[in-house]
Design a protein around this motif. Sequence first.
Motif, mmCIF file in Angstrom:
data_model
loop_
_atom_site.group_PDB
_atom_site.id
_atom_site.type_symbol
_atom_site.label_atom_id
_atom_site.label_comp_id
_atom_site.label_asym_id
_atom_site.label_seq_id
_atom_site.Cartn_x
_atom_site.Cartn_y
_atom_site.Cartn_z
ATOM 1 N N LEU B 35 41.543 18.609 49.839
ATOM 2 C CA LEU B 35 42.062 19.859 50.382
ATOM 3 C C LEU B 35 40.905 20.828 50.624
ATOM 4 O O LEU B 35 39.808 20.623 50.104
ATOM 5 N N HIS B 36 41.195 21.876 51.390
ATOM 6 C CA HIS B 36 40.145 22.827 51.763
ATOM 7 C C HIS B 36 40.517 24.240 51.357
ATOM 8 O O HIS B 36 41.686 24.620 51.433
ATOM 9 N N LEU B 199 32.447 21.077 46.155
ATOM 10 C CA LEU B 199 33.538 20.098 46.200
ATOM 11 C C LEU B 199 33.881 19.795 44.749
ATOM 12 O O LEU B 199 32.984 19.520 43.943
ATOM 13 N N ALA B 200 35.160 19.882 44.426
ATOM 14 C CA ALA B 200 35.576 19.640 43.043
ATOM 15 C C ALA B 200 36.618 18.532 43.004
ATOM 16 O O ALA B 200 37.518 18.480 43.856
ATOM 17 N N ARG B 201 36.484 17.646 42.028
ATOM 18 C CA ARG B 201 37.464 16.562 41.867
ATOM 19 C C ARG B 201 37.840 16.451 40.399
ATOM 20 O O ARG B 201 36.961 16.430 39.536
ATOM 21 N N TYR B 202 39.124 16.384 40.127
ATOM 22 C CA TYR B 202 39.571 16.236 38.746
ATOM 23 C C TYR B 202 40.333 14.934 38.597
ATOM 24 O O TYR B 202 41.195 14.608 39.416
ATOM 25 N N LEU B 203 39.996 14.164 37.576
ATOM 26 C CA LEU B 203 40.712 12.940 37.280
ATOM 27 C C LEU B 203 41.551 13.202 36.029
ATOM 28 O O LEU B 203 41.009 13.273 34.928
ATOM 29 N N PRO B 204 42.873 13.399 36.215
ATOM 30 C CA PRO B 204 43.702 13.812 35.076
ATOM 31 C C PRO B 204 43.728 12.777 33.952
ATOM 32 O O PRO B 204 43.808 13.146 32.778
ATOM 33 N N ALA B 264 41.012 22.373 41.489
ATOM 34 C CA ALA B 264 41.108 20.903 41.475
ATOM 35 C C ALA B 264 41.909 20.444 40.257
ATOM 36 O O ALA B 264 42.682 19.480 40.330
ATOM 37 N N MET B 265 41.745 21.129 39.146
ATOM 38 C CA MET B 265 42.490 20.754 37.943
ATOM 39 C C MET B 265 43.979 21.083 38.092
ATOM 40 O O MET B 265 44.835 20.337 37.642
ATOM 41 N N GLN B 266 44.287 22.206 38.739
ATOM 42 C CA GLN B 266 45.697 22.574 38.932
ATOM 43 C C GLN B 266 46.404 21.566 39.813
ATOM 44 O O GLN B 266 47.531 21.177 39.553
ATOM 45 N N LEU B 267 45.736 21.186 40.891
ATOM 46 C CA LEU B 267 46.405 20.393 41.922
ATOM 47 C C LEU B 267 46.150 18.902 41.762
ATOM 48 O O LEU B 267 46.788 18.093 42.425
#
Lengths: 285, 769
Positions: B35-36, B199-204, B264-267
Amino acid sequence: MIPAQFDYIAPTTLDEAVALLSQHADDAKVLAGGHSLIPAMKLRLAQPQLLVDIGRIKGLSYIREEGGQIRIGAMTTHYQIESSARLREICPLLPEAAGQIGDVQVRNKGTIGGSLAHSDPAADWPAAALALDAELRAVSSKGERGIKAADFFVDLFTTALEQGEILSEIRIPIPKARTGQAYLKAAQPASGFAVVGVAVSLVRDAAGKCEAAAVGITGVASKAYRAAAVEKALAGASLDEKMIAAAAAHATDGIDANGDLYASAQYRKHLAAVYARRAITAASR
Amino acid sequence: MAEKYVGQRVKRTEDPRLIQGLGHYVDDIKLADMLHVAFLRSMYAHARITSIDTSEALHAPGVVAVYTGQDVSSKIGQVPCGAALPDLKVPDHRVLATDKVYFVGHPIAAVVATDRYAARDAIDLIIVDYEELPAVIDVEGAASNSTVIHEHFGDNIAYKLTAGEGDIEAALASADHVVKQRLVHQRLAPIAMEPRGVLARYLPGEKELTLWSSTQIPHLMRTQVAIMLGIPENKLRVIAPEVGGGFGSKLNVYAEEALLGWIAMQLARPVKWIETRRENIQATIHGRGQVGYIEIGCKNDGTITGLRYNVFADMGAYHQLLTPAIPTLTGLMLSGCYKIPAIQMNTTAVFTNKMATDAYRGAGRPEATHVIERAMDMVAAKLKMDPVEVRRRNFPTPEEFPFKTATGLFYDSGNYVGALDKALEMADYSKLRKDQAAARKDGKIIGVGVSTYVEICAIGPSAATPAGGWESATVRVEPTGKVTVLTGASPHGQGQETSFAQIAADALGVDLNDIAVVHGDTAIVQYGIGTFGSRATAVGGTALVLALEELTKKATRFAAHLLEAEPESLQFEDGKFSTDGKSVSIQEVALAAHLARNIPADMDPGLSATRFFEPKNFTFPFGTHIVVSEIDRDTGDVKLTKYVAVDDCGKVINPMLVEGQIHGGIVQSIGQALYEELVYDDQGQLVTGTLMDYAVPKAAMIPWLELDRTETPSPVNPLGVKGVGEAGTIGATPAIVNSIVDALSPFGITHLDMPLRPELLWKIVNNAG
Ligand SMILES: Cc1cc2nc3c(=O)[nH]c(=O)nc-3n(C[C@H](O)[C@H](O)[C@H](O)COP(=O)(O)OP(=O)(O)OC[C@H]3O[C@@H](n4cnc5c(N)ncnc54)[C@H](O)[C@@H]3O)c2cc1C
């Protein structure tokens, strides 16, 4: 710096293009080289709904001589003009002005038609078009007409082109023998646009006196203009240092000059006289 | 160590990928499902937010979420300020504005959407009601302005500080002359070619957050963002991919970096934000921004007795990472390369309704150098002495090093006269002066300007820095014999992939192409401090040297074991250990060490070493710049007709990299001297907010630069290197201004403030008011 949404059509004929423009009226804008329009769209100063790209239309990009005129297609790029050996010979003002526009990338994409139609008060082409007595040809679904350069620039970003009209060609009388020309410009260091730009085309008589002169000035006011008082002072004058300086001093007669952070109105007027003097001197060599 | 590569003009190994467009900047990294983000930013400099309505934006096509200050202020910690000063006021600095906005560009809301365009479109649908407040813009007036930006502080003063040693009153009283001058260091925009981007990426599942950010300090950012988000530091990975320049503007932890991580953590979807150039000019830190008053005392023979500098320093609305510390660097460097017995700097640091200032290439030192180098010229003018003579008279001799200044520093080494004489010779100074006199008779306006500068690099001893001043390096010889260097410094254009490979290749006797220099990834590289303050080679390079020494020692013991000889009897040359006609290569040693079938019982398998270097002092590069300028009488246009620079940055690993750094620095100096200025109007609107108004110099505006060097090794580190990243922006500006002031001295000019635009000069020449 991210434009609003728009549609895009690239017609392949001028007829299609003018049809599209008349169909979409207010919502459509012509896209030429995109080097004024797209920056404006990125800042959302312009938000057209439809871009009609005239870059795919064949036969809008040329430089030729016909009927005693130089004819330049509206889609001819600044670079094509800058690099034309023929123009350098018969009308050096054109390549000289072209070579002072922006940088190489801009000159490779930007077009003479786009620049004239945009009528940026600091653009270079309007000064040249005025000094060369250009005639601008406009095409619409209603037909074709010619507009004199002197009538073309109406105001800041405003021209005599009507809704739905496309500027198709620039016609310039082939300069007579003993014509001298020059374009000189004080460039704004950030934008590269003209703080002041002076285009001169003058004809000398056999004795070397100035028979007639045309002087176009850009950057100073809300639109480019012919410096009539300078021209008048030059007509019939001998082109010595003193005469030239005296004539150039009229560069902004009757003109309401712009002022900004980089150059006040007073300084701009002064620069206009200096550049007029230098350009006339260069043209009379 | 045989020097096959060190000292050579080795071409940058980084460049082939960069010039082919094959590098990967943040924006080149695309993740599935990404997402942007776009930001709504304040259009006012100072206003109360009375309401924000995001409902329409939320329903716009492609929009996934909209966040405001209310949504995040209790969830995300403060944007950090790392500077500690007595009685420093640190404003509450939330990632998004809550009740008030403090500068044009202040982020108010973040829109997250399926593409950049949708995100940007939705920004226009957010309705904010503002109650406009008067803006505090003037730096000198801010302290007494009745409008207070952070109301609970009572005034706009961030801190006041007096620094320096010696009895300044007595020093000025003992002078034959005291020269006084007000002087402005205008605000500048760093304008890195690549704007910021995250750019942020979260791996739940793994609970792992990865941030790709265009930053100079990945490890420091990891620590700070982990604190801001309240997540374990070992679950946050920061990657600085290719970084397209920073100039200090990416030596920071910005609101957007933490916010993107949080979103990124929220979504649980990757989110990206790439700064536009307009945002870059509005909301990435600015540099300089000081208005000061100089008092310098001198004897009739030119000896300086003392220097006082009373300065108003513009912090902007908030502190970023090092904002309040920048003027303290000015205070440290006020002595320049002169013996000045008493120095005092009185700083009043103020809040204004503008973007925060912080470290921009030079960071406080260009200001100091400009002060002292302008002051030396004013002293020369007062005494009718040659500016070169005044400088010469006050230099410490090479024997006087380490040289103690009245600002509390010990300069490590220097030969100021050496660099000066070399530059004078290159420029043919006495002829320049003769030519100038002749040209003046012809009505030409020509000036010659000199600056002899010293700067402070290799930042720095940990005691003098907020978050550790050391640096780290790991060297590994892999089983196949290839060498991996992991550096904690995070180069971003300086070329350490090349220069560090040169150092390692010489130390290990291997081919340059067998070395990979890895940096900028907290999951791969041991903790490091980063690249700023001209430190990467002097501190990080030294850590590398230490690691190489340790690795070589280990390898020697493995080799001795393989060759059945005593370690002391081994020769190590060209990558081979040999004794008695037997030899083994370092690659063979590495393989044997990895296979571990036949290694000494007291040694661990594998061939690697990690070392840290803590410098005992800063380093102090120096040099002389000489500029000739000519002013067009009719237009005020300035032409720099000659530029000579002799820089001494200690020992040189790669002359081409050094020249590149000097070139770039001088260009930015020319920008400051002649063209660049961030102008806020009275309402706090940024008038020079695009590159159509803010003039960064272009190639055609740059004269030919004649460069040379002297080489005075630093005793602070075994490489003898000092640092060169900022020298150009420090030494050049005053030389240019001195040259133009010199040109205009027949018009009674003794000082001019930058940028020296043509209209200003034209008015002076033509007395047009
Ligand atoms: C970095 C930069 C520097 C520049 N420096 C200079 C400079 O120094 N001097 C200078 O003069 N210019 C400069 N320019 C502007 C440049 O010359 C543009 O190319 C020119 O102004 C517009 O031409 P274009 O073909 O790009 O037109 P576009 O941007 O495509 O169009 C401009 C406008 O004209 C309309 N239009 C275009 N063609 C036609 C047509 N045939 N009929 C009717 N309407 C039309 C469009 O609808 C639009 O409104 C610079 C631009 C940039 C980006």
